[in-house]
Write a protein that holds these residues in place. Structure first.
Motif, PDB file in Angstrom:
ATOM      1  N   TYR A 137       0.838  -1.203   0.000  1.00 36.24           N
ATOM      2  CA  TYR A 137       0.000   0.000   0.000  1.00 36.24           C
ATOM      3  C   TYR A 137       0.873   1.253   0.000  1.00 36.24           C
ATOM      4  CZ  TYR A 137      -3.549   3.389   1.512  1.00 36.24           C
ATOM      5  OH  TYR A 137      -4.371   4.482   1.604  1.00 36.24           O
ATOM      6  N   ASN A 138       1.942   1.222   0.747  1.00 40.31           N
ATOM      7  CA  ASN A 138       2.875   2.352   0.775  1.00 40.31           C
ATOM      8  C   ASN A 138       3.413   2.636  -0.635  1.00 40.31           C
ATOM      9  OD1 ASN A 138       4.416   4.283   2.483  1.00 40.31           O
ATOM     10  ND2 ASN A 138       6.150   3.156   1.632  1.00 40.31           N
ATOM     11  N   SER A 139       3.749   1.601  -1.362  1.00 42.24           N
ATOM     12  CA  SER A 139       4.234   1.766  -2.740  1.00 42.24           C
ATOM     13  C   SER A 139       3.152   2.376  -3.633  1.00 42.24           C
ATOM     14  CB  SER A 139       4.683   0.424  -3.316  1.00 42.24           C
ATOM     15  OG  SER A 139       5.798  -0.061  -2.612  1.00 42.24           O
ATOM     16  N   GLU A 140       1.923   1.935  -3.449  1.00 43.81           N
ATOM     17  CA  GLU A 140       0.816   2.491  -4.234  1.00 43.81           C
ATOM     18  C   GLU A 140       0.628   3.974  -3.911  1.00 43.81           C
ATOM     19  OE1 GLU A 140      -2.551   2.662  -6.853  1.00 43.81           O
ATOM     20  OE2 GLU A 140      -0.664   1.581  -6.764  1.00 43.81           O
ATOM     21  N   LYS A 141       0.729   4.328  -2.649  1.00 47.61           N
ATOM     22  CA  LYS A 141       0.605   5.731  -2.250  1.00 47.61           C
ATOM     23  C   LYS A 141       1.710   6.567  -2.890  1.00 47.61           C
ATOM     24  CE  LYS A 141       0.172   6.375   2.125  1.00 47.61           C
ATOM     25  NZ  LYS A 141      -0.792   7.257   2.726  1.00 47.61           N
ATOM     26  N   GLN A 142       2.920   6.048  -2.923  1.00 43.49           N
ATOM     27  CA  GLN A 142       4.039   6.770  -3.533  1.00 43.49           C
ATOM     28  C   GLN A 142       3.785   6.966  -5.033  1.00 43.49           C
ATOM     29  OE1 GLN A 142       6.538   8.120  -1.904  1.00 43.49           O
ATOM     30  NE2 GLN A 142       6.605   7.059   0.043  1.00 43.49           N
ATOM     31  N   ARG A 143       3.278   5.911  -5.677  1.00 43.17           N
ATOM     32  CA  ARG A 143       2.967   5.992  -7.111  1.00 43.17           C
ATOM     33  C   ARG A 143       1.911   7.072  -7.369  1.00 43.17           C
ATOM     34  NH1 ARG A 143      -0.583   4.559 -10.885  1.00 43.17           N
ATOM     35  NH2 ARG A 143      -2.112   3.757  -9.392  1.00 43.17           N
ATOM     36  N   CYS A 144       0.879   7.082  -6.571  1.00 44.70           N
ATOM     37  CA  CYS A 144      -0.207   8.056  -6.750  1.00 44.70           C
ATOM     38  C   CYS A 144       0.262   9.472  -6.442  1.00 44.70           C
ATOM     39  CB  CYS A 144      -1.394   7.670  -5.871  1.00 44.70           C
ATOM     40  SG  CYS A 144      -2.152   6.106  -6.376  1.00 44.70           S
ATOM     41  N   ARG A 145       1.164   9.603  -5.512  1.00 43.93           N
ATOM     42  CA  ARG A 145       1.724  10.912  -5.187  1.00 43.93           C
ATOM     43  C   ARG A 145       2.534  11.449  -6.364  1.00 43.93           C
ATOM     44  NH1 ARG A 145       5.619  14.384  -5.319  1.00 43.93           N
ATOM     45  NH2 ARG A 145       5.687  15.860  -3.648  1.00 43.93           N
ATOM     46  N   LYS A 159      -5.659   6.265  -5.528  1.00 46.49           N
ATOM     47  CA  LYS A 159      -5.375   5.100  -4.675  1.00 46.49           C
ATOM     48  C   LYS A 159      -6.641   4.345  -4.267  1.00 46.49           C
ATOM     49  CE  LYS A 159      -4.894   7.815  -0.450  1.00 46.49           C
ATOM     50  NZ  LYS A 159      -5.143   7.278   0.852  1.00 46.49           N
ATOM     51  N   ALA A 160      -7.801   4.878  -4.617  1.00 51.14           N
ATOM     52  CA  ALA A 160      -9.071   4.255  -4.228  1.00 51.14           C
ATOM     53  C   ALA A 160      -9.230   2.844  -4.794  1.00 51.14           C
ATOM     54  CB  ALA A 160     -10.240   5.132  -4.652  1.00 51.14           C
ATOM     55  N   ALA A 161      -8.776   2.600  -6.006  1.00 53.30           N
ATOM     56  CA  ALA A 161      -8.923   1.269  -6.607  1.00 53.30           C
ATOM     57  C   ALA A 161      -8.161   0.222  -5.806  1.00 53.30           C
ATOM     58  CB  ALA A 161      -8.459   1.286  -8.061  1.00 53.30           C
ATOM     59  N   TRP A 162      -6.955   0.579  -5.344  1.00 48.79           N
ATOM     60  CA  TRP A 162      -6.166  -0.360  -4.534  1.00 48.79           C
ATOM     61  C   TRP A 162      -6.906  -0.662  -3.229  1.00 48.79           C
ATOM     62  CZ3 TRP A 162      -3.932  -1.613  -0.001  1.00 48.79           C
ATOM     63  CH2 TRP A 162      -2.911  -2.556  -0.013  1.00 48.79           C
ATOM     64  N   ILE A 163      -7.423   0.357  -2.603  1.00 47.60           N
ATOM     65  CA  ILE A 163      -8.135   0.172  -1.339  1.00 47.60           C
ATOM     66  C   ILE A 163      -9.371  -0.706  -1.552  1.00 47.60           C
ATOM     67  CG2 ILE A 163      -9.483   1.358   0.451  1.00 47.60           C
ATOM     68  CD1 ILE A 163      -7.507   3.756   0.031  1.00 47.60           C
ATOM     69  N   GLU A 164     -10.158  -0.393  -2.576  1.00 45.88           N
ATOM     70  CA  GLU A 164     -11.374  -1.165  -2.847  1.00 45.88           C
ATOM     71  C   GLU A 164     -11.053  -2.630  -3.157  1.00 45.88           C
ATOM     72  OE1 GLU A 164     -14.604  -0.302  -2.445  1.00 45.88           O
ATOM     73  OE2 GLU A 164     -13.814   1.568  -1.623  1.00 45.88           O
ATOM     74  N   ALA A 165      -9.948  -2.880  -3.839  1.00 52.67           N
ATOM     75  CA  ALA A 165      -9.567  -4.253  -4.162  1.00 52.67           C
ATOM     76  C   ALA A 165      -9.188  -5.048  -2.916  1.00 52.67           C
ATOM     77  CB  ALA A 165      -8.405  -4.254  -5.161  1.00 52.67           C
ATOM     78  N   HIS A 166      -8.665  -4.379  -1.902  1.00 55.06           N
ATOM     79  CA  HIS A 166      -8.206  -5.069  -0.700  1.00 55.06           C
ATOM     80  C   HIS A 166      -9.203  -5.026   0.454  1.00 55.06           C
ATOM     81  CE1 HIS A 166      -4.551  -4.655  -3.058  1.00 55.06           C
ATOM     82  NE2 HIS A 166      -4.144  -5.717  -2.414  1.00 55.06           N
ATOM     83  N   LEU A 167     -10.226  -4.225   0.324  1.00 51.51           N
ATOM     84  CA  LEU A 167     -11.198  -4.090   1.403  1.00 51.51           C
ATOM     85  C   LEU A 167     -11.937  -5.390   1.727  1.00 51.51           C
ATOM     86  CD1 LEU A 167     -12.319  -2.163   3.490  1.00 51.51           C
ATOM     87  CD2 LEU A 167     -13.973  -1.374   1.793  1.00 51.51           C
ATOM     88  N   PRO A 168     -12.357  -6.194   0.744  1.00 53.94           N
ATOM     89  CA  PRO A 168     -13.029  -7.457   1.110  1.00 53.94           C
ATOM     90  C   PRO A 168     -12.154  -8.373   1.962  1.00 53.94           C
ATOM     91  CG  PRO A 168     -13.436  -6.935  -1.196  1.00 53.94           C
ATOM     92  CD  PRO A 168     -12.391  -5.959  -0.707  1.00 53.94           C
ATOM     93  N   VAL A 169     -10.878  -8.435   1.654  1.00 51.35           N
ATOM     94  CA  VAL A 169      -9.956  -9.253   2.445  1.00 51.35           C
ATOM     95  C   VAL A 169      -9.814  -8.687   3.854  1.00 51.35           C
ATOM     96  CG1 VAL A 169      -7.584 -10.124   2.596  1.00 51.35           C
ATOM     97  CG2 VAL A 169      -8.739 -10.010   0.385  1.00 51.35           C
TER      98      VAL A 169
END
Length: 176
Positions: A137-145, A159-169
């Protein structure tokens, strides 16, 4: 709507947890019986990852409609009220340092039992318990930044797509 702000990601600070406790106590003292509990959420609540140095906090309240009558109390604490701010059942508030104008706190208030409470806590707790996912997630945040360095709204959407993909887990982890 608050205007977008530059996205500055800082290494995790252990001071964030203490600052969140102090601010939660200040809010609870002022708003009294309306507040059930105040949670520290978001990236500043997850050790080991970078975050905007803005503390996200989530007060659970007895009745969300009662917060509208408490607007003067929030304003006396230095918060600006934004209403639902695009999410039904939420009351969103921001606190900017009076001298610098720099955002310090964001409150996401929900009535006890609102599904967003479980989602925020599940995501936070899942990343706390799974350091490899937190690093991802940290890497995704850096990418989005890198994509949106001067637009916090676009950064959040990216970064919302990454969060939504991991929220069910994360929800399954919380419920197990």
């Amino acid at each position: 709507m608050p205007p977008p702000i530059p996205v500055e990601l800082h290494p995790h600070s252990p001071n964030w947890a203490q600052a969140a406790k102090i601010e939660a106590a200040r809010i609870t003292r002022e708003l009294g019986q309306s507040i059930v509990v105040v949670h520290h959420i978001g990236s500043t609540a997850i050790a080991g990852i970078h975050a905007k140095p803005i503390l996200d906090m989530m007060p659970e309240v007895r009745r969300i409609a009662a917060l509208d009558d408490l607007r003067p109390a929030f304003e006396s604490l230095g918060y600006r009220c934004w209403g639902e701010y695009g999410l039904a059942g939420r009351r969103y508030y921001t606190f900017d340092d009076a001298a610098t104008g720099v955002r310090q706190y964001q409150l996401h208030c929900f009535e006890v039992g609102h599904p967003q409470i479980e989602q925020h806590l599940a995501f936070r707790d899942y990343l706390r318990a799974h350091p490899a996912k937190a690093t991802e997630y940290n890497s995704e945040k850096q990418r989005c930044r890198e994509l949106h360095p001067n637009d916090s709204h676009a950064y959040t959407q990216a970064k919302a797509a990454w969060i939504e993909a991991h929220l069910p887990v994360a929800l399954a982890y919380r419920r197990s």
